[in-house]
Design a protein around this motif. Structure first.
Motif, mmCIF file in Angstrom:
data_model
loop_
_atom_site.group_PDB
_atom_site.id
_atom_site.type_symbol
_atom_site.label_atom_id
_atom_site.label_comp_id
_atom_site.label_asym_id
_atom_site.label_seq_id
_atom_site.Cartn_x
_atom_site.Cartn_y
_atom_site.Cartn_z
ATOM 1 N N PHE A 121 -12.845 -4.021 14.108
ATOM 2 C CA PHE A 121 -13.051 -2.778 14.844
ATOM 3 C C PHE A 121 -14.272 -2.021 14.341
ATOM 4 O O PHE A 121 -14.803 -1.172 15.034
ATOM 5 N N LYS A 122 -14.705 -2.335 13.148
ATOM 6 C CA LYS A 122 -15.944 -1.745 12.662
ATOM 7 C C LYS A 122 -17.090 -2.184 13.578
ATOM 8 O O LYS A 122 -17.998 -1.413 13.859
ATOM 9 N N SER A 123 -17.022 -3.433 14.036
ATOM 10 C CA SER A 123 -18.027 -3.917 14.969
ATOM 11 C C SER A 123 -17.798 -3.355 16.369
ATOM 12 O O SER A 123 -18.735 -2.889 17.020
ATOM 13 N N ILE A 124 -16.560 -3.377 16.843
ATOM 14 C CA ILE A 124 -16.268 -2.915 18.203
ATOM 15 C C ILE A 124 -16.639 -1.447 18.373
ATOM 16 O O ILE A 124 -17.129 -1.036 19.422
ATOM 17 N N LEU A 149 -17.098 5.950 14.305
ATOM 18 C CA LEU A 149 -16.682 5.869 12.901
ATOM 19 C C LEU A 149 -17.582 6.626 11.933
ATOM 20 O O LEU A 149 -17.220 6.815 10.784
ATOM 21 N N VAL A 150 -18.766 7.026 12.406
ATOM 22 C CA VAL A 150 -19.698 7.626 11.442
ATOM 23 C C VAL A 150 -19.927 9.113 11.669
ATOM 24 O O VAL A 150 -20.737 9.721 10.983
ATOM 25 N N SER A 151 -19.228 9.718 12.637
ATOM 26 C CA SER A 151 -19.365 11.165 12.784
ATOM 27 C C SER A 151 -18.097 11.826 12.259
ATOM 28 O O SER A 151 -17.000 11.289 12.413
ATOM 29 N N THR A 152 -18.254 12.974 11.620
ATOM 30 C CA THR A 152 -17.089 13.641 11.042
ATOM 31 C C THR A 152 -16.111 14.091 12.129
ATOM 32 O O THR A 152 -14.930 14.271 11.861
ATOM 33 N N GLU A 153 -16.637 14.246 13.349
ATOM 34 C CA GLU A 153 -15.764 14.694 14.440
ATOM 35 C C GLU A 153 -14.742 13.641 14.843
ATOM 36 O O GLU A 153 -13.585 13.936 15.091
ATOM 37 N N PHE A 154 -15.226 12.391 14.981
ATOM 38 C CA PHE A 154 -14.398 11.371 15.610
ATOM 39 C C PHE A 154 -13.772 10.387 14.634
ATOM 40 O O PHE A 154 -12.830 9.691 14.993
ATOM 41 N N ALA A 155 -14.311 10.297 13.421
ATOM 42 C CA ALA A 155 -13.908 9.211 12.528
ATOM 43 C C ALA A 155 -12.391 9.154 12.316
ATOM 44 O O ALA A 155 -11.775 8.101 12.464
ATOM 45 N N PHE A 156 -11.791 10.297 12.010
ATOM 46 C CA PHE A 156 -10.371 10.276 11.682
ATOM 47 C C PHE A 156 -9.536 9.856 12.895
ATOM 48 O O PHE A 156 -8.606 9.056 12.782
ATOM 49 N N GLY A 157 -9.912 10.389 14.061
ATOM 50 C CA GLY A 157 -9.215 10.012 15.294
ATOM 51 C C GLY A 157 -9.343 8.526 15.570
ATOM 52 O O GLY A 157 -8.380 7.866 15.961
ATOM 53 N N SER A 158 -10.564 7.977 15.342
ATOM 54 C CA SER A 158 -10.778 6.551 15.589
ATOM 55 C C SER A 158 -9.912 5.710 14.677
ATOM 56 O O SER A 158 -9.295 4.732 15.108
ATOM 57 N N ALA A 233 -11.103 -0.694 5.171
ATOM 58 C CA ALA A 233 -12.010 -1.556 5.931
ATOM 59 C C ALA A 233 -12.837 -0.772 6.935
ATOM 60 O O ALA A 233 -14.005 -1.084 7.158
ATOM 61 N N LEU A 234 -12.264 0.250 7.556
ATOM 62 C CA LEU A 234 -12.975 0.959 8.625
ATOM 63 C C LEU A 234 -14.006 1.943 8.104
ATOM 64 O O LEU A 234 -15.160 1.937 8.527
ATOM 65 N N THR A 235 -13.608 2.837 7.216
ATOM 66 C CA THR A 235 -14.504 3.921 6.810
ATOM 67 C C THR A 235 -14.576 4.093 5.290
ATOM 68 O O THR A 235 -15.461 4.783 4.809
ATOM 69 N N ASN A 236 -13.589 3.538 4.585
ATOM 70 C CA ASN A 236 -13.470 3.750 3.148
ATOM 71 C C ASN A 236 -13.518 5.234 2.781
ATOM 72 O O ASN A 236 -14.159 5.634 1.813
ATOM 73 N N GLY A 237 -12.870 6.048 3.584
ATOM 74 C CA GLY A 237 -12.764 7.466 3.247
ATOM 75 C C GLY A 237 -13.855 8.338 3.845
ATOM 76 O O GLY A 237 -13.690 9.537 3.987
ATOM 77 N N GLY A 238 -14.990 7.731 4.191
ATOM 78 C CA GLY A 238 -16.104 8.488 4.742
ATOM 79 C C GLY A 238 -15.886 8.808 6.197
ATOM 80 O O GLY A 238 -14.798 8.599 6.702
ATOM 81 N N PRO A 239 -16.831 9.262 6.942
ATOM 82 C CA PRO A 239 -18.155 9.696 6.505
ATOM 83 C C PRO A 239 -18.106 11.087 5.878
ATOM 84 O O PRO A 239 -17.155 11.809 6.106
ATOM 85 N N GLY A 240 -19.136 11.420 5.129
ATOM 86 C CA GLY A 240 -19.193 12.727 4.498
ATOM 87 C C GLY A 240 -18.142 12.846 3.418
ATOM 88 O O GLY A 240 -17.736 11.854 2.815
ATOM 89 N N LYS A 241 -17.693 14.072 3.191
ATOM 90 C CA LYS A 241 -16.772 14.302 2.080
ATOM 91 C C LYS A 241 -15.328 14.151 2.536
ATOM 92 O O LYS A 241 -14.767 15.021 3.160
ATOM 93 N N ALA A 242 -14.748 12.988 2.256
ATOM 94 C CA ALA A 242 -13.310 12.774 2.445
ATOM 95 C C ALA A 242 -12.828 13.021 3.873
ATOM 96 O O ALA A 242 -11.734 13.502 4.078
ATOM 97 N N THR A 243 -13.652 12.683 4.885
ATOM 98 C CA THR A 243 -13.226 12.898 6.263
ATOM 99 C C THR A 243 -11.966 12.106 6.583
ATOM 100 O O THR A 243 -11.062 12.601 7.239
ATOM 101 N N THR A 244 -11.953 10.852 6.142
ATOM 102 C CA THR A 244 -10.788 10.020 6.440
ATOM 103 C C THR A 244 -10.083 9.556 5.169
ATOM 104 O O THR A 244 -9.317 8.622 5.201
ATOM 105 N N GLU A 245 -10.374 10.217 4.052
ATOM 106 C CA GLU A 245 -9.777 9.787 2.780
ATOM 107 C C GLU A 245 -8.262 9.997 2.802
ATOM 108 O O GLU A 245 -7.775 11.048 3.173
ATOM 109 N N VAL A 246 -7.505 8.957 2.435
ATOM 110 C CA VAL A 246 -6.055 9.094 2.305
ATOM 111 C C VAL A 246 -5.672 8.809 0.855
ATOM 112 O O VAL A 246 -6.524 8.406 0.053
ATOM 113 N N LEU A 247 -4.409 9.020 0.521
ATOM 114 C CA LEU A 247 -3.983 8.908 -0.874
ATOM 115 C C LEU A 247 -4.380 7.593 -1.534
ATOM 116 O O LEU A 247 -4.978 7.590 -2.606
#
Lengths: 292, 276
Positions: A121-124, A149-158, A233-247
């Motif tokens: 999905f990183k490619s898709i 995946l690389v904007s702080t707006e959409f990454a978490f939703g994606s 695999a998708l974002t490794n917690g990024g983009p920016g500061k902990a946008t998608t970071e989980v425990l």
């Protein structure tokens, strides 16, 4: 008959020892270590009291964001997987052509490695040349194409969307089993009484599937709080500061940088919560078991 | 004659069903199609069919560069090893915990299956593994996988043991069977459906496991397929044909197990969720 003789204790010993030493014990030791200054650089362990927990819960660090991300992820994916799973299960227990094919296809992502799905999905979802954006542009819907995946707006939703895509088939499969276990007598009686399809769902299917729904909720919560592969695999917690970071991604980063004490403190927060919550979840899961 | 309303409803249902399953088909198709293309053609990662001649050497290149033979062997050793250990320990434990339900055993059962919900503290686990000299070893990974799978598999088999009538045990004991003989010769053969399910699920779960090797195996010769495919992706992220070929080969065992063991997987995954 002497039960202790016929069913001896040593049959349980292997499982209990392995589980205790490699699973439960690290949880306990971890709680202990979270009160120390344990790191890759500390030569001797020193007791530091609640310092690590103060770090974890302090407002100026990102950790509260990480904890809230994990909770949001769990909450959102649980609700949507349950809703979509139920919808699909109802649909795929009706007369649809290629019924088993549909069931098989929707279930398939659940057996593939989460990591591989994440990589794919990183490619898709690639902003420039990804399949999704190319498809949207070719349909004249280019304005919908986003930097998934690389904007702080959409990454978490994606990330959540991909995880829902992966997990919904599993939930659907459980719900199908639940629906199929409902006696057809109820439906026949309802039909005679003139109940429409919505009434049949509202007064028969839904109430009778509630126990199944409870279990899928439990499974989703257990999975959501522990999610790692997908985010890694998708974002490794990024983009920016902990946008998608989980425990679990945060714990892995702490492990990588040698800040063991903070990592184990983060893990311990979850361990203690799950020790408490898990007890009730397990009670719920074992309620169906026959105890003679 | 069907009423028009019913026909419309049927068409509607079929359309919705395809609307859900097509998106689930696209990603696997994407892998298959692109693994059969040249580097240039696969760069776009689209669904265009591959053109002839098909570059079959993608697969041989991947097997060589991705060290797939080694990691396939590793994954097999880890999965088969933990399937055997897990089945052995889970079935014996589930059997005694179900048959002999004294207070202590009930507590131990709850304690063991609490592991279904508990998170693993990998940081502290590293300390335990180092102390036991299991860090960065194949044996350590197998034992760790076993420990991780035991709670659910015990739960799964436990539910099944209750359905095997105890009269058999009594008859066998009167005939002079000891506890070990009783279990392995009389009860275990009757647990076959549950044990098969547990074996299939353990295989799938351990084959797909990524976190534990990521933490504890820092030597690439010991990596399982998930870890080496991820590493390969990092090095060759521009060669999507190779990455897809690698993904395809890595997923093949899982897909085969899925195709042949679907019945077991579904029955195992729904255990505890549905009364029956």
């Amino acid at each position: 008959m002497n039960k202790n003789k016929i069913y001896p204790w040593y049959f349980m010993a292997g499982a209990l020892v392995l589980y205790f030493v490699l699973f439960f014990l690290p949880g306990l030791i971890g709680v202990g270590y979270s009160f120390t200054n344990w790191s890759a650089y500390s030569t001797e362990l020193r007791f530091v009291g609640l310092d690590n927990f103060r770090t974890v819960f302090s407002a100026d660090e990102n950790y509260t964001k990480i904890i809230s991300n994990t909770l949001v992820f769990t909450f959102v994916t649980t609700i949507i997987k349950n809703a979509l799973g139920l919808l699909l299960a109802i649909l795929l227990t009706k007369s649809v052509r290629f019924l088993n094919l549909h069931r098989g296809i929707v279930f398939m992502p659940s057996v593939l490695s989460t990591l591989i799905i994440g990589m794919l999905f990183k490619s898709i979802l690639d902003a420039k040349s990804g399949l999704l954006n190319t498809f949207l542009r070719s349909c004249g819907l280019g304005f919908l194409a986003q930097k998934w995946l690389v904007s702080t707006e959409f990454a978490f939703g994606s990330v959540m969307a991909v995880d829902i895509w992966r997990g919904v088939g599993y939930i659907m499969t459980i719900m199908i089993a639940g629906i199929l276990s409902i006696s057809t007598d109820y439906y026949e009686a309802a039909e005679i009484d003139g109940a429409g399809s919505f009434a049949r769902f509202r007064y028969i299917t839904f109430p009778l599937i509630l126990p199944t729904l409870a279990t899928t909720t439990v499974l989703n919560i257990i999975y959501g709080l522990k999610v790692f592969d997908m985010v890694y695999a998708l974002t490794n917690g990024g983009p920016g500061k902990a946008t998608t970071e989980v425990l679990y991604t945060a714990v892995f980063k702490k492990f990588g940088t040698g800040q063991y004490a903070v990592g184990t403190a983060l893990s311990s927060v979850m361990f203690l919560i799950m020790l408490f919550v898990g007890y009730f979840m397990i009670r719920l899961m074992t309620r169906n078991e026959v105890i003679e | 004659m069907k009423s028009p309303k019913k026909v419309a409803g049927s068409i509607f249902r079929n359309v919705i069903a395809w609307m859900f399953s097509i998106p689930c088909l696209i990603p696997p198709l994407l892998i298959l199609v692109n693994s059969l293309k040249t580097k240039q053609a696969a760069a776009a990662m689209d669904l265009k069919l591959p053109s002839f001649p098909i570059p079959w050497d993608n697969f041989s290149v991947v097997i060589e560069k991705g060290k797939l033979a080694q990691s396939f062997l590793n994954s097999t050793v880890y999965s088969v090893g933990s399937v055997i250990l897990c089945i052995f320990f889970a079935s014996t434990a589930a059997y005694v915990m179900s048959r002999n339900q004294r207070r202590l055993n009930q507590f131990l059962y709850m304690f063991l299956i609490l592991g279904i919900t508990l998170p693993i503290n990998y940081v502290a686990l590293s300390k335990v593994l180092i102390t036991l000299h299991l860090n960065n070893t194949r044996g350590g990974i197998i034992l760790l996988y076993t420990a991780m799978q035991l709670p659910f598999m015990t739960f799964l088999i436990h539910g099944f043991v209750a359905k095997v009538p105890t009269e058999l045990d009594e008859a066998a004991v009167i005939d002079g069977c000891g506890p070990v003989k009783l279990f392995f010769l009389v009860v275990l053969p009757l647990l076959k459906p549950a044990v098969t399910t547990a074996a299939v699920l353990t295989f799938l779960n351990t084959w797909n496991e990524f976190t534990a090797p990521l933490y504890f195996l820092n030597n690439s010769t010991k990596w399982p397929m998930t870890l080496s495919v991820y590493n390969f992706f990092g090095m060759y992220f521009k060669d999507w044909n190779l990455v897809c070929a690698d993904i395809l080969l890595t997923s093949l065992p899982v897909i085969l197990v899925y195709l042949f063991g679907q019945r077991y997987i579904v029955s195992g995954m729904t255990t505890g969720a549905v009364k029956g």
